[in-house]
Write a protein that holds these residues in place. Sequence first.
Motif, mmCIF file in Angstrom:
data_model
loop_
_atom_site.group_PDB
_atom_site.id
_atom_site.type_symbol
_atom_site.label_atom_id
_atom_site.label_comp_id
_atom_site.label_asym_id
_atom_site.label_seq_id
_atom_site.Cartn_x
_atom_site.Cartn_y
_atom_site.Cartn_z
ATOM 1 N N ARG A 1 -9.412 -1.937 -5.344
ATOM 2 C CA ARG A 1 -8.167 -1.815 -4.597
ATOM 3 C C ARG A 1 -8.115 -0.555 -3.734
ATOM 4 N NH1 ARG A 1 -6.189 -6.479 -3.884
ATOM 5 N NH2 ARG A 1 -4.454 -5.353 -2.946
ATOM 6 N N LEU A 2 -9.204 0.196 -3.664
ATOM 7 C CA LEU A 2 -9.247 1.324 -2.736
ATOM 8 C C LEU A 2 -9.212 0.787 -1.304
ATOM 9 C CD1 LEU A 2 -12.052 3.562 -4.333
ATOM 10 C CD2 LEU A 2 -9.573 3.770 -4.618
ATOM 11 N N SER A 3 -8.442 1.431 -0.454
ATOM 12 C CA SER A 3 -8.409 1.014 0.948
ATOM 13 C C SER A 3 -8.586 2.242 1.832
ATOM 14 C CB SER A 3 -7.092 0.302 1.275
ATOM 15 O OG SER A 3 -5.986 1.173 1.093
ATOM 16 N N PHE A 4 -8.932 1.988 3.097
ATOM 17 C CA PHE A 4 -9.232 3.068 4.037
ATOM 18 C C PHE A 4 -8.462 2.872 5.337
ATOM 19 C CE2 PHE A 4 -12.708 3.121 1.095
ATOM 20 C CZ PHE A 4 -13.130 4.446 1.024
ATOM 21 N N PHE A 5 -8.359 3.955 6.083
ATOM 22 C CA PHE A 5 -7.633 3.935 7.352
ATOM 23 C C PHE A 5 -8.373 4.856 8.318
ATOM 24 C CE2 PHE A 5 -3.573 5.653 9.563
ATOM 25 C CZ PHE A 5 -3.747 4.777 10.615
ATOM 26 N N PHE A 6 -8.975 4.267 9.354
ATOM 27 C CA PHE A 6 -9.779 5.042 10.292
ATOM 28 C C PHE A 6 -9.167 5.023 11.692
ATOM 29 C CE2 PHE A 6 -13.008 3.678 7.147
ATOM 30 C CZ PHE A 6 -13.468 4.927 6.762
ATOM 31 N N ALA A 7 -9.555 5.993 12.482
ATOM 32 C CA ALA A 7 -9.208 5.997 13.899
ATOM 33 C C ALA A 7 -10.144 5.047 14.641
ATOM 34 C CB ALA A 7 -9.328 7.403 14.474
ATOM 35 N N CYS A 8 -9.704 4.622 15.813
ATOM 36 C CA CYS A 8 -10.571 3.814 16.676
ATOM 37 C C CYS A 8 -10.373 4.314 18.108
ATOM 38 C CB CYS A 8 -10.227 2.334 16.563
ATOM 39 S SG CYS A 8 -11.369 1.265 17.450
ATOM 40 N N THR B 1 0.841 -1.200 0.000
ATOM 41 C CA THR B 1 0.000 0.000 0.000
ATOM 42 C C THR B 1 0.873 1.245 0.000
ATOM 43 O OG1 THR B 1 -1.659 -1.166 1.347
ATOM 44 C CG2 THR B 1 -1.830 1.239 1.245
ATOM 45 N N VAL B 2 0.476 2.238 -0.784
ATOM 46 C CA VAL B 2 0.972 3.601 -0.563
ATOM 47 C C VAL B 2 -0.213 4.416 -0.056
ATOM 48 C CG1 VAL B 2 2.949 3.754 -2.113
ATOM 49 C CG2 VAL B 2 0.648 4.051 -3.042
ATOM 50 N N GLN B 3 0.034 5.252 0.942
ATOM 51 C CA GLN B 3 -1.097 6.018 1.480
ATOM 52 C C GLN B 3 -1.668 6.958 0.416
ATOM 53 O OE1 GLN B 3 -1.208 8.905 5.170
ATOM 54 N NE2 GLN B 3 -1.511 6.781 5.794
ATOM 55 N N THR C 1 -1.768 7.159 -10.858
ATOM 56 C CA THR C 1 -1.306 6.033 -10.037
ATOM 57 C C THR C 1 -2.338 4.912 -10.043
ATOM 58 O OG1 THR C 1 -0.149 7.606 -8.609
ATOM 59 C CG2 THR C 1 -0.403 5.375 -7.775
ATOM 60 N N PHE C 2 -3.612 5.271 -9.962
ATOM 61 C CA PHE C 2 -4.674 4.264 -10.052
ATOM 62 C C PHE C 2 -4.550 3.480 -11.362
ATOM 63 C CE2 PHE C 2 -8.103 6.571 -7.280
ATOM 64 C CZ PHE C 2 -7.301 6.409 -6.185
ATOM 65 N N ARG C 3 -4.363 4.218 -12.456
ATOM 66 C CA ARG C 3 -4.282 3.579 -13.767
ATOM 67 C C ARG C 3 -3.072 2.642 -13.846
ATOM 68 N NH1 ARG C 3 -6.398 5.311 -18.475
ATOM 69 N NH2 ARG C 3 -6.709 7.428 -17.656
ATOM 70 N N PHE C 4 -1.936 3.162 -13.409
ATOM 71 C CA PHE C 4 -0.713 2.363 -13.480
ATOM 72 C C PHE C 4 -0.833 1.093 -12.647
ATOM 73 C CE2 PHE C 4 3.382 1.132 -11.668
ATOM 74 C CZ PHE C 4 4.120 0.916 -12.819
ATOM 75 N N CYS C 5 -1.317 1.231 -11.424
ATOM 76 C CA CYS C 5 -1.419 0.062 -10.551
ATOM 77 C C CYS C 5 -2.410 -0.957 -11.095
ATOM 78 C CB CYS C 5 -1.810 0.495 -9.140
ATOM 79 S SG CYS C 5 -0.482 1.335 -8.239
ATOM 80 N N ALA C 6 -3.530 -0.480 -11.639
ATOM 81 C CA ALA C 6 -4.523 -1.401 -12.199
ATOM 82 C C ALA C 6 -3.926 -2.221 -13.341
ATOM 83 C CB ALA C 6 -5.737 -0.625 -12.688
ATOM 84 N N GLU C 7 -3.032 -1.597 -14.113
ATOM 85 C CA GLU C 7 -2.478 -2.272 -15.285
ATOM 86 C C GLU C 7 -1.209 -3.062 -14.982
ATOM 87 O OE1 GLU C 7 -1.883 0.885 -18.056
ATOM 88 O OE2 GLU C 7 -4.032 1.163 -18.464
ATOM 89 N N GLU C 8 -0.377 -2.554 -14.059
ATOM 90 C CA GLU C 8 0.946 -3.130 -13.869
ATOM 91 C C GLU C 8 1.173 -3.780 -12.502
ATOM 92 O OE1 GLU C 8 2.980 -3.212 -16.375
ATOM 93 O OE2 GLU C 8 1.864 -1.878 -17.720
ATOM 94 N N VAL C 9 0.486 -3.291 -11.477
ATOM 95 C CA VAL C 9 0.695 -3.800 -10.111
ATOM 96 C C VAL C 9 -0.680 -4.089 -9.495
ATOM 97 C CG1 VAL C 9 2.156 -3.464 -8.067
ATOM 98 C CG2 VAL C 9 2.496 -2.008 -10.050
ATOM 99 N N PRO C 10 -1.403 -5.062 -10.044
ATOM 100 C CA PRO C 10 -2.817 -5.239 -9.692
ATOM 101 C C PRO C 10 -3.098 -5.645 -8.261
ATOM 102 C CG PRO C 10 -2.020 -7.080 -11.017
ATOM 103 C CD PRO C 10 -0.933 -6.047 -11.036
ATOM 104 N N ASN C 11 -2.092 -6.144 -7.539
ATOM 105 C CA ASN C 11 -2.294 -6.545 -6.149
ATOM 106 C C ASN C 11 -1.901 -5.454 -5.160
ATOM 107 O OD1 ASN C 11 -3.206 -9.280 -6.617
ATOM 108 N ND2 ASN C 11 -1.114 -9.716 -7.283
ATOM 109 N N TRP C 12 -1.607 -4.275 -5.687
ATOM 110 C CA TRP C 12 -1.163 -3.155 -4.853
ATOM 111 C C TRP C 12 -2.337 -2.237 -4.533
ATOM 112 C CZ3 TRP C 12 3.705 -2.795 -2.913
ATOM 113 C CH2 TRP C 12 4.039 -1.609 -2.254
ATOM 114 N N ASN C 13 -2.400 -1.751 -3.291
ATOM 115 C CA ASN C 13 -3.395 -0.739 -2.924
ATOM 116 C C ASN C 13 -2.827 0.635 -3.266
ATOM 117 O OD1 ASN C 13 -5.148 -2.710 -1.724
ATOM 118 N ND2 ASN C 13 -3.806 -2.717 0.061
ATOM 119 N N ALA C 14 -3.411 1.283 -4.272
ATOM 120 C CA ALA C 14 -2.856 2.532 -4.783
ATOM 121 C C ALA C 14 -3.173 3.729 -3.898
ATOM 122 C CB ALA C 14 -3.379 2.798 -6.197
ATOM 123 N N ILE C 15 -4.004 3.525 -2.878
ATOM 124 C CA ILE C 15 -4.335 4.615 -1.967
ATOM 125 C C ILE C 15 -4.876 4.031 -0.660
ATOM 126 C CG2 ILE C 15 -6.764 4.901 -2.647
ATOM 127 C CD1 ILE C 15 -6.264 7.970 -2.552
#
Length: 222
Positions: A178-185, A90-92, A119-133
């Motif tokens: 591949r969108l990911s989130f990061f929340f407080a708890c 993941t990259v934040q 970055t979304f486009r590149f990751c979808a095409e070249e690094v599909p298992n990566w979370n681009a954000i």
Amino acid sequence: MNKFMTSVKNFLVSEDGPTAVEYAVMLALIIVVCLVAISTLGDMRELFHQIPLGEVTTSMTINSTATILLALYIAVAQEQGTDPAVLQGTVQNDILKEYIARGTYVYPPEPSLALIADTFRFCAEEVPNWNAISISGYHIREAGATAVQELAFTFANGLAYVDGAVAAGLPVDAFAPRLSFFFACHNDLFEEVAKFRAARRIWARLMRERYGASDASCKLRF
């Protein structure tokens, strides 16, 4: 870095013994945890020396320069003989929350959003298992937002990223899974449980109603 350390030294010697020790320990922790200087491909190569990048998952809490760090990471993986398609991590890459809560932005908002869409486009095409954000509510909450405000700002940012990518010609289902989130708890257990349950429903509804997204694209991954 040398100038920084000199300033710190001058500050420490001006304090009493116990206070100076406390500050020194805190500084050491900050340097160890936060200040990994990656300026060149050689730096990245040294950082991951003897670590097989095809066998690990790497999370980089980096925003303004996320594309640069990802490029260096991929280059080192390729030097190791690893196909970028198998890389996981993941990259934040969440620049909007920097304007709201942290202030570590470098570029203006519109070019930053365009870079994220690329970055979304590149990751979808070249690094599909990566979370681009990693769309982050955590920093917004820690800056003083309530639980409700945390979700509101985070989802507003998320929709801006999706809008930007779709406007750039990307099909939503090509990148949204591949969108990911990061929340407080925080320590109000029932409020936080309710927040997370509501967040999943709200995001799924937004994605489905606004973009006609698939089930995979409607998942709130965090």
